[in-house]
Design a protein around this motif. Structure first.
Motif, short mmCIF file in Angstrom:
data_model
loop_
_atom_site.label_atom_id
_atom_site.label_comp_id
_atom_site.label_asym_id
_atom_site.label_seq_id
_atom_site.Cartn_x
_atom_site.Cartn_y
_atom_site.Cartn_z
N CYS A 315 0.86 9.19 -4.67
CA CYS A 315 0.95 8.51 -5.98
C CYS A 315 0.92 9.52 -7.14
O CYS A 315 1.65 9.35 -8.12
CB CYS A 315 -0.21 7.53 -6.16
SG CYS A 315 0.09 5.91 -5.46
N LEU A 330 4.16 7.38 4.21
CA LEU A 330 3.50 6.11 4.50
C LEU A 330 4.27 4.90 3.98
O LEU A 330 3.98 3.77 4.37
CB LEU A 330 2.09 6.10 3.88
CG LEU A 330 1.18 7.30 4.20
CD1 LEU A 330 -0.21 7.07 3.63
CD2 LEU A 330 1.09 7.53 5.70
N CYS A 335 2.02 1.71 4.42
CA CYS A 335 1.70 1.20 3.07
C CYS A 335 2.74 0.18 2.62
O CYS A 335 3.94 0.50 2.55
CB CYS A 335 1.67 2.39 2.10
SG CYS A 335 1.21 1.90 0.43
N VAL A 341 -2.00 1.43 0.33
CA VAL A 341 -2.84 2.62 0.52
C VAL A 341 -3.18 3.23 -0.86
O VAL A 341 -4.26 3.76 -1.05
CB VAL A 341 -2.13 3.65 1.42
CG1 VAL A 341 -2.95 4.93 1.55
CG2 VAL A 341 -1.87 3.04 2.79
N CYS A 352 5.98 2.34 -6.34
CA CYS A 352 6.12 2.06 -4.90
C CYS A 352 6.37 0.57 -4.67
O CYS A 352 7.21 0.20 -3.84
CB CYS A 352 4.87 2.52 -4.14
SG CYS A 352 4.61 4.29 -4.27
FE1 SF4 Z 1 0.65 5.97 -2.05
FE2 SF4 Z 1 1.65 3.94 -0.63
FE3 SF4 Z 1 3.05 4.88 -2.64
FE4 SF4 Z 1 2.75 6.32 -0.43
S1 SF4 Z 1 3.84 4.38 -0.60
S2 SF4 Z 1 2.55 7.03 -2.52
S3 SF4 Z 1 0.68 5.76 0.18
S4 SF4 Z 1 1.06 3.89 -2.76
#
Ligand code: SF4
Length: 361
Positions: A315, A330, A335, A341, A352
Motif C-alpha cells: 500500500c 497478494l 487480498c 490485507v 486496490c
Molecule cells: Fe495491500 Fe492488498 Fe493492496 Fe496488496 S492488494 S497492496 S496487500 S491492500
C-alpha cells in the motif's frame, strides 16, 4: 452545463479524447492525487482512452489508506478502554492495524459505532454522559471544518465527554513531500476537487513555480477528468506549467473562507504520519491549546506495542504512485474486499479496491 448527466455525455467525451490525442506529442506522466479520482478513472475506463504517452498514476489522496498503522493501533487501544465508545466512519472499521482492527475489537466486546457525521458522534456523547465518546477524526481539508464545528459545539455546550483522535491531514504539504522525494518525475497533477473547494487553488501555486509541474483542479465526472487531462497536456506541450481550475462549478481560487476560518480557529498545523511516506512536518492538524480538552490522545494514556506493516502489502508504494495494485503479489489471491490485507483494499477510495472492482482479472 446544469445537470450531472451532461458531465457524462459520450459525444463530448469522444471530442475531449480526440482533443487530447491531437494535443499530445510528449510523454506526460500525470498523478491523480485523489482516491475519488482514481475510482472515477477506473470506473469509466479513462486510462484506456488516453494515448500511450499519457500515463496516469494514483496518488495518496485516500484518507483511510494514508492513516498509519500506529494511528489505527491507537484507535483500537482506545476502543479497548473501559467506558469508551468509539465513533468512526464506516471504512475505518475494517482497516487492519498492526495486530487487530476496530472490527475485531468490536467482535471482542468493544463499543464501536459507525457514524455518518461528527454531529452523530456528538449526539452519542450527549446521550451517554457517563461514557467517553471518541470520534476517529480521519480526513483531509474537506473533513476538517466538520470536525472543527463539532469541537466548537462541544465547547459551547460544555459536552465534556466528547473527544477526537485527530488524524487530519493536509494535501499541499504531502504533494511537496512527494515531489521532493523525486521518485516519480511527474509532469502534471490532477488536483483534488473536494479539498480544493475548501482551500482553493492558490495553495498549489508553489508546484508549477518551484517544480515545473502542471496542476489542474477537477471534479469527479468523466468529462471533468478528461477536461483536466486535456488542460494538463496543453500546459505540458506548451512548457507553461500553471494552476488551472476545470471544476468552476465548485471551486474558487480563494477557496471557502468560512470553512478556512473554522479550520484556523480550531486547529494548528502539526506533523503527521502518512502510510508509505512517513512523518511529514506541517502536514497534519491538531487541536489548538484552547481546545485540548477534546484531544483523545492527551486525555487517555495508552500502552502501545511497536507498529508493524502487513507482510507483503505494498500500500505504501501504491500511495506514493511508484507501484500499482497489480504489482502486489497478494492482489486478488490473498487480498480482496472481503479479506483485505491493507487499507487500499478496504476504502471505497482505495486504489486496490478500485482495481479489484473495475480492472479485468
Ligand atoms: Fe495491500 Fe492488498 Fe493492496 Fe496488496 S492488494 S497492496 S496487500 S491492500
Amino acid at each position: 452545463m446544469k445537470f450531472i448527466d451532461e458531465y457524462r455525455d459520450p459525444e463530448l467525451a469522444r471530442k475531449l479524447v480526440k482533443k487530447i490525442q491531437e494535443l499530445s506529442h510528449k510523454p506526460a506522466r500525470l498523478m491523480e492525487f485523489c482516491g475519488g479520482h482514481t475510482v472515477a478513472i477506473m470506473r469509466n475506463g479513462i486510462r484506456q482512452l488516453l494515448p500511450p504517452q499519457v500515463e496516469m498514476l494514483s496518488g495518496p489522496g485516500c484518507p483511510v489508506c494514508v492513516t498509519a498503522n500506529a494511528d489505527i493501533d491507537k484507535a483500537i487501544a482506545m476502543a479497548n478502554l473501559p467506558d469508551v465508545i468509539i465513533t468512526t466512519f464506516g471504512d475505518m472499521i475494517k482497516v487492519p492495524g498492526s495486530y487487530s482492527s476496530l472490527q475485531k475489537a468490536r467482535a471482542e466486546g468493544a463499543d464501536i459505532r459507525i457514524v455518518y457525521s461528527t454531529q452523530d458522534a456528538l449526539n452519542i456523547a450527549r446521550e451517554n454522559p457517563r461514557k467517553s465518546v471518541v470520534f476517529i477524526g480521519i480526513g483531509f481539508e474537506t473533513t476538517a471544518p466538520t470536525i472543527a464545528a463539532a469541537v466548537q459545539e462541544a465547547q459551547d455546550n460544555n459536552i465534556s465527554n466528547f473527544y477526537t483522535l485527530c488524524l487530519l491531514k493536509l494535501c499541499p504539504p504531502i504533494m511537496k513531500s512527494l515531489l521532493d522525494l523525486g521518485e516519480l518525475k511527474l509532469d502534471g497533477i490532477v488536483c483534488p476537487g473536494h479539498v480544493s473547494a475548501v482551500i482553493g487553488s492558490h495553495p498549489y501555486e508553489f508546484i508549477p513555480r518551484n517544480y515545473g509541474v502542471a496542476c489542474v483542479v477537477t471534479g469527479f465526472e468523466p468529462l471533468d477528468i478528461l477536461l483536466s487531462v486535456a488542460m494538463l497536456v496543453e500546459q505540458i506541450e506548451k512548457g507553461e506549467p500553471q494552476v488551472e481550475i476545470a471544476y468552476r462549478r465548485s471551486v474558487k481560487a480563494e477557496g471557502n473562507q468560512t470553512a478556512l476560518e473554522l479550520i484556523n480557529n480550531i486547529f494548528d498545523t502539526t506533523e503527521a504520519d502518512w502510510r508509505g511516506i512517513g512523518v511529514v512536518a506541517d502536514s497534519g492538524l491538531k487541536l489548538k491549546q484552547a481546545y485540548e480538552r477534546f484531544d483523545a490522545e492527551k486525555h487517555f494514556s495508552l500502552k502501545l506495542k511497536p507498529a508493524k506493516e502487513a507482510r507483503g502489502c505494498i500500500c505504501g508504494d501504491i500511495l506514493r504512485g511508484v507501484k500499482t495494485p497489480v504489482d502486489c503479489k497478494l492482489f486478488r489471491k490473498v487480498c480482496f474486499p472481503e479479506h483485505p490485507v491493507g487499507p487500499c483494499m478496504v476504502s471505497s477510495e482505495g486504489a486496490c479496491a478500485a482495481y479489484y472492482e473495475y480492472e479485468s482479472a
